[in-house]
Design a protein around this motif. Structure first.
Motif, PDB file in Angstrom:
ATOM      1  N   GLN A 104      -2.502  -7.968  -6.072  1.00 41.78           N
ATOM      2  CA  GLN A 104      -2.702  -6.701  -5.376  1.00 41.78           C
ATOM      3  C   GLN A 104      -3.316  -5.661  -6.308  1.00 41.78           C
ATOM      4  N   CYS A 105      -2.860  -5.617  -7.539  1.00 42.03           N
ATOM      5  CA  CYS A 105      -3.431  -4.666  -8.502  1.00 42.03           C
ATOM      6  C   CYS A 105      -4.898  -4.977  -8.772  1.00 42.03           C
ATOM      7  N   SER A 106      -5.256  -6.256  -8.827  1.00 48.17           N
ATOM      8  CA  SER A 106      -6.662  -6.586  -9.052  1.00 48.17           C
ATOM      9  C   SER A 106      -7.504  -6.198  -7.838  1.00 48.17           C
ATOM     10  N   ILE A 107      -6.942  -6.309  -6.632  1.00 49.25           N
ATOM     11  CA  ILE A 107      -7.646  -5.847  -5.430  1.00 49.25           C
ATOM     12  C   ILE A 107      -7.873  -4.343  -5.505  1.00 49.25           C
ATOM     13  N   TRP A 108      -6.882  -3.616  -6.034  1.00 47.42           N
ATOM     14  CA  TRP A 108      -7.013  -2.168  -6.190  1.00 47.42           C
ATOM     15  C   TRP A 108      -7.906  -1.789  -7.371  1.00 47.42           C
ATOM     16  N   GLY A 109      -8.348  -2.771  -8.135  1.00 45.04           N
ATOM     17  CA  GLY A 109      -9.249  -2.506  -9.255  1.00 45.04           C
ATOM     18  C   GLY A 109      -8.544  -2.204 -10.558  1.00 45.04           C
ATOM     19  N   VAL A 110      -7.267  -2.526 -10.631  1.00 44.23           N
ATOM     20  CA  VAL A 110      -6.497  -2.277 -11.848  1.00 44.23           C
ATOM     21  C   VAL A 110      -6.491  -3.537 -12.689  1.00 44.23           C
ATOM     22  N   GLN A 111      -6.922  -3.425 -13.909  1.00 47.09           N
ATOM     23  CA  GLN A 111      -6.899  -4.545 -14.851  1.00 47.09           C
ATOM     24  C   GLN A 111      -5.902  -4.186 -15.940  1.00 47.09           C
ATOM     25  N   LYS A 112      -4.836  -4.926 -16.013  1.00 42.67           N
ATOM     26  CA  LYS A 112      -3.808  -4.657 -17.017  1.00 42.67           C
ATOM     27  C   LYS A 112      -3.881  -5.724 -18.092  1.00 42.67           C
ATOM     28  N   HIS A 113      -4.189  -5.309 -19.280  1.00 47.29           N
ATOM     29  CA  HIS A 113      -4.228  -6.226 -20.406  1.00 47.29           C
ATOM     30  C   HIS A 113      -3.014  -5.948 -21.271  1.00 47.29           C
ATOM     31  N   ARG A 114      -2.401  -7.010 -21.723  1.00 47.72           N
ATOM     32  CA  ARG A 114      -1.235  -6.850 -22.583  1.00 47.72           C
ATOM     33  C   ARG A 114      -1.699  -6.432 -23.974  1.00 47.72           C
ATOM     34  N   LYS A 115      -1.311  -5.235 -24.357  1.00 49.06           N
ATOM     35  CA  LYS A 115      -1.622  -4.751 -25.693  1.00 49.06           C
ATOM     36  C   LYS A 115      -0.292  -4.503 -26.395  1.00 49.06           C
ATOM     37  N   PRO A 116       0.116  -5.424 -27.223  1.00 50.92           N
ATOM     38  CA  PRO A 116       1.403  -5.232 -27.879  1.00 50.92           C
ATOM     39  C   PRO A 116       1.371  -4.013 -28.784  1.00 50.92           C
ATOM     40  N   ASP A 149       5.671 -11.611  -9.232  1.00 58.63           N
ATOM     41  CA  ASP A 149       4.762 -11.049 -10.236  1.00 58.63           C
ATOM     42  C   ASP A 149       3.313 -11.362  -9.882  1.00 58.63           C
ATOM     43  N   ARG A 150       3.072 -12.579  -9.459  1.00 59.98           N
ATOM     44  CA  ARG A 150       1.705 -13.010  -9.141  1.00 59.98           C
ATOM     45  C   ARG A 150       1.128 -12.210  -7.981  1.00 59.98           C
ATOM     46  N   THR A 151       1.950 -11.938  -6.971  1.00 55.75           N
ATOM     47  CA  THR A 151       1.506 -11.139  -5.829  1.00 55.75           C
ATOM     48  C   THR A 151       1.145  -9.728  -6.285  1.00 55.75           C
ATOM     49  N   LEU A 152       1.982  -9.171  -7.144  1.00 57.70           N
ATOM     50  CA  LEU A 152       1.720  -7.831  -7.659  1.00 57.70           C
ATOM     51  C   LEU A 152       0.430  -7.810  -8.482  1.00 57.70           C
ATOM     52  N   ARG A 153       0.223  -8.817  -9.308  1.00 61.15           N
ATOM     53  CA  ARG A 153      -1.016  -8.910 -10.101  1.00 61.15           C
ATOM     54  C   ARG A 153      -2.241  -8.971  -9.186  1.00 61.15           C
ATOM     55  N   SER A 211       0.813  -1.218   0.000  1.00 59.79           N
ATOM     56  CA  SER A 211       0.000   0.000   0.000  1.00 59.79           C
ATOM     57  C   SER A 211       0.846   1.268   0.000  1.00 59.79           C
ATOM     58  N   ARG A 212       2.018   1.232   0.612  1.00 58.98           N
ATOM     59  CA  ARG A 212       2.842   2.446   0.629  1.00 58.98           C
ATOM     60  C   ARG A 212       3.442   2.743  -0.748  1.00 58.98           C
ATOM     61  N   TYR A 213       3.438   1.768  -1.642  1.00 59.27           N
ATOM     62  CA  TYR A 213       3.956   1.950  -3.002  1.00 59.27           C
ATOM     63  C   TYR A 213       2.831   2.020  -4.034  1.00 59.27           C
ATOM     64  N   LYS A 214       1.597   2.096  -3.566  1.00 58.73           N
ATOM     65  CA  LYS A 214       0.433   2.010  -4.459  1.00 58.73           C
ATOM     66  C   LYS A 214       0.474   3.053  -5.569  1.00 58.73           C
ATOM     67  N   GLU A 215       0.687   4.315  -5.217  1.00 55.08           N
ATOM     68  CA  GLU A 215       0.669   5.376  -6.235  1.00 55.08           C
ATOM     69  C   GLU A 215       1.762   5.155  -7.283  1.00 55.08           C
ATOM     70  N   GLU A 243       6.459  -7.732 -14.471  1.00 52.00           N
ATOM     71  CA  GLU A 243       7.834  -8.158 -14.208  1.00 52.00           C
ATOM     72  C   GLU A 243       8.759  -6.962 -14.047  1.00 52.00           C
ATOM     73  N   SER A 244       8.628  -5.972 -14.919  1.00 46.22           N
ATOM     74  CA  SER A 244       9.498  -4.798 -14.814  1.00 46.22           C
ATOM     75  C   SER A 244       9.171  -3.987 -13.555  1.00 46.22           C
ATOM     76  N   ILE A 245       7.909  -3.987 -13.132  1.00 44.04           N
ATOM     77  CA  ILE A 245       7.546  -3.290 -11.898  1.00 44.04           C
ATOM     78  C   ILE A 245       8.149  -3.998 -10.692  1.00 44.04           C
ATOM     79  N   THR A 246       8.140  -5.335 -10.690  1.00 43.98           N
ATOM     80  CA  THR A 246       8.748  -6.058  -9.567  1.00 43.98           C
ATOM     81  C   THR A 246      10.250  -5.793  -9.518  1.00 43.98           C
ATOM     82  N   HIS A 247      10.904  -5.701 -10.674  1.00 43.94           N
ATOM     83  CA  HIS A 247      12.328  -5.366 -10.707  1.00 43.94           C
ATOM     84  C   HIS A 247      12.547  -3.949 -10.179  1.00 43.94           C
ATOM     85  N   HIS A 248      11.676  -3.039 -10.565  1.00 42.74           N
ATOM     86  CA  HIS A 248      11.770  -1.655 -10.095  1.00 42.74           C
ATOM     87  C   HIS A 248      11.641  -1.599  -8.571  1.00 42.74           C
ATOM     88  N   LEU A 249      10.662  -2.297  -8.018  1.00 44.28           N
ATOM     89  CA  LEU A 249      10.479  -2.315  -6.566  1.00 44.28           C
ATOM     90  C   LEU A 249      11.702  -2.890  -5.856  1.00 44.28           C
TER      91      LEU A 249
END
Length: 129
Positions: A49-61, A43-47, A10-14, A27-33
């Motif tokens: 947590q993001c879904s709990i926050w309501g963020v849906q990230k779809h891979r759009k190449p 990666d799975r934990t981050l995914r 939560s302290r890194y949410k923003e 993956e790049s966000i986990t490396h950044h953290l």
């Protein structure tokens, strides 16, 4: 039975949400953290947590001239194979899958070929390594 203690992101949410909105991969966000905050998270934990926050990230190449230039550089100058190219691109923040990479690379005229002798060496290495 108690499981592992949960990671409090939560302290890194923003910061995480900004990176997600800029198109960074999980993956790049986990490396950044890990690099910036010394926080080890999967990666799975981050995914999750993001879904709990309501963020849906779809891979759009994104097939862009910058992406094509980077693929050509990694393929020609670094002589990397597709799995290695994918890892480098993911770390650089590109959202691209193996099939998309292969399609773009082939459309660029970049083919991975091996002579019959090289193919035998690869098989031998994997079988007896």
């Amino acid at each position: 039975m108690a499981g592992r203690p949960s990671k409090d992101l939560s302290r890194y949410k923003e910061e995480i949400l900004q990176l997600v909105n800029r198109g960074y991969t999980y993956e790049s966000i986990t490396h950044h953290l890990a690099d910036q905050h010394h926080v080890q998270v999967a990666d799975r934990t981050l995914r999750r947590q993001c879904s709990i926050w309501g963020v849906q990230k779809h891979r759009k190449p994104v097939d862009s001239p910058q992406l094509r230039a980077r693929i050509a550089t990694l393929f020609n100058e670094s002589s990397l194979q597709d799995p290695d190219i994918l890892r480098v691109l993911e770390r650089e923040g590109y959202s691209i899958g193996a099939r998309t990479l292969r399609r773009i690379r082939r459309r660029m005229g970049l083919y991975q070929r091996a002579s019959p002798g090289e193919e035998l060496e690869v098989r031998f290495m994997w079988r007896y390594a």
